[in-house]
Design a protein around this motif. Sequence first.
Motif, PDB file in Angstrom:
ATOM      1  N   ARG A  70       0.808  -1.219   0.000  1.00  0.00           N
ATOM      2  CA  ARG A  70       0.000   0.000   0.000  1.00  0.00           C
ATOM      3  C   ARG A  70       0.843   1.271   0.000  1.00  0.00           C
ATOM      4  NH1 ARG A  70      -5.055  -1.205   4.134  1.00  0.00           N
ATOM      5  NH2 ARG A  70      -5.752  -3.139   3.145  1.00  0.00           N
ATOM      6  N   MET A  71       2.151   1.120   0.108  1.00  0.00           N
ATOM      7  CA  MET A  71       3.039   2.286   0.161  1.00  0.00           C
ATOM      8  C   MET A  71       3.776   2.440  -1.164  1.00  0.00           C
ATOM      9  SD  MET A  71       4.566   1.729   4.015  1.00  0.00           S
ATOM     10  CE  MET A  71       5.592   3.202   4.037  1.00  0.00           C
ATOM     11  N   SER A  72       3.951   3.683  -1.598  1.00  0.00           N
ATOM     12  CA  SER A  72       4.743   3.939  -2.805  1.00  0.00           C
ATOM     13  C   SER A  72       6.219   3.709  -2.485  1.00  0.00           C
ATOM     14  CB  SER A  72       4.538   5.374  -3.273  1.00  0.00           C
ATOM     15  OG  SER A  72       5.124   6.283  -2.349  1.00  0.00           O
ATOM     16  N   VAL A  73       7.021   3.606  -3.529  1.00  0.00           N
ATOM     17  CA  VAL A  73       8.466   3.425  -3.343  1.00  0.00           C
ATOM     18  C   VAL A  73       9.048   4.601  -2.550  1.00  0.00           C
ATOM     19  CG1 VAL A  73      10.668   3.328  -4.571  1.00  0.00           C
ATOM     20  CG2 VAL A  73       8.742   1.940  -5.352  1.00  0.00           C
ATOM     21  N   PHE A  74       8.577   5.803  -2.834  1.00  0.00           N
ATOM     22  CA  PHE A  74       9.048   6.969  -2.072  1.00  0.00           C
ATOM     23  C   PHE A  74       8.747   6.806  -0.589  1.00  0.00           C
ATOM     24  CE2 PHE A  74       8.085  11.014  -0.003  1.00  0.00           C
ATOM     25  CZ  PHE A  74       9.300  11.677  -0.159  1.00  0.00           C
ATOM     26  N   GLU A  75       7.536   6.365  -0.261  1.00  0.00           N
ATOM     27  CA  GLU A  75       7.159   6.197   1.146  1.00  0.00           C
ATOM     28  C   GLU A  75       7.963   5.083   1.807  1.00  0.00           C
ATOM     29  OE1 GLU A  75       2.471   7.521   1.099  1.00  0.00           O
ATOM     30  OE2 GLU A  75       3.030   5.564   0.273  1.00  0.00           O
ATOM     31  N   LEU A  76       8.222   4.005   1.067  1.00  0.00           N
ATOM     32  CA  LEU A  76       8.974   2.877   1.616  1.00  0.00           C
ATOM     33  C   LEU A  76      10.406   3.273   1.967  1.00  0.00           C
ATOM     34  CD1 LEU A  76       7.664   0.160  -0.838  1.00  0.00           C
ATOM     35  CD2 LEU A  76       7.398   0.073   1.641  1.00  0.00           C
TER      36      LEU A  76
END
Length: 424
Positions: free
Chosen positions: A368-374
């Motif tokens: 559920r998280m974008s690569v940026f958020e991860l």
Amino acid sequence: MTDHLLEVRDLSVRFHTAAGAVDAVKNVSWHLDRGETLAILGESGSGKSVSASAIMNLIDCPPGEVWKGEIIFEGRDLLKITAEEHRQLNGKRIAMIFQDPLSHLNPVYRVGWQIIETMTAHGRPAPAARQRALELIARVGIPDPEHAMTKFPHEFSGGQRQRLMIAMALMLKPDILIADEPTTALDVTIQAEVLALLRELQAETGMGLLLITHDLGVVAEAADRVVVMNAGQVVETGTARQVYHNPQHPYTRKLIAAAPGKGEMRVGGSSRPPLLEVRSVSKTYGDVSALNEASFTLHAGQTLAIVGESGSGKSTLARTILQLETPTGGEALWKGEDLFKMGRKQLFSLRRQMQMVFQDPTQSLNPRMSVFELISEAWAIHKDLVPKSQWRDRVADLLMQVGLHADHAQRYPHQFSGGQRQRI
């Protein structure tokens, strides 16, 4: 009708994203003959798995779209048959070993039931299916097949799950076996046994094997012909010997030049002080001993390799050191302090100094998280590391360091290949 067992003609696949359409496969053509091993070679993200998934009708449409081409099997275009016709073919006539076994094994069913279902779903009697499952579990190197059938997927190591996936794919002796990175999680001894098993089955049944890999060693050992893909396109084809010893395309030459193992063996210790001293670490699960008094020392600036077959305890040792598993005994000294006796606050501060790249990236990345958020999540937790104003630039820099693009930061894990997820 076609003389080939399987023929892919001018296949093109694109995915529609928030940033626009992405062409994953562009005008790809190749064929596979009965009894032949065809290797599709290329780096992660080159389109290998997408083209194979199209054969099995496993591309989610939308967002994916097979917008051009034909896939001919026994005179029929697989892109034009119904979902029910695909269900009759998949598993029985065309089977696939998936790159990410944990994501393709149901976590709530025992592995024996899942393997047996491969045959019973196609009308075979359960007793015969059970006997076939026991035979194949033994042939792929899983000890005590009867007991293994009663376990759940999480009770096996990554390499053992890969072997179970191979057994499942072979249950119905398919005409075509698509093997997507089938040996990635296997140690060299089991890898050799699995490749030998696939060759045996080819000799017995005339099965065509489509081998999707980036492992040049596997290609050299197992493939008859090779298709090299880069950026969604076929850049070179030929016999394994031609491609390996006389590559024509610059990308193929680059792949072969980058193969590991060409340098000299590095031998030697380190004069620098020890960072980590592991002493007699043990870990048991019930009455099963996963680790038995493991010890080693890791010095500053040193690379230490822990080698062993799947299920030998390598990952358990790493997870225990990081306190992701509770040790049964022993100690692990980080710069003289025992990790096993540290409190939560001490361990929290230490997390930024000890990190782990997990074997199974799909299970390690929140879908559920974008690569940026991860990537930036670590800075949200450890707030003094990077100012928030610099997060976007720093994420872009890190992605480029591992061979991805800055605009990949806005995508989600499912939009990447297995190798790209590993880089993330």
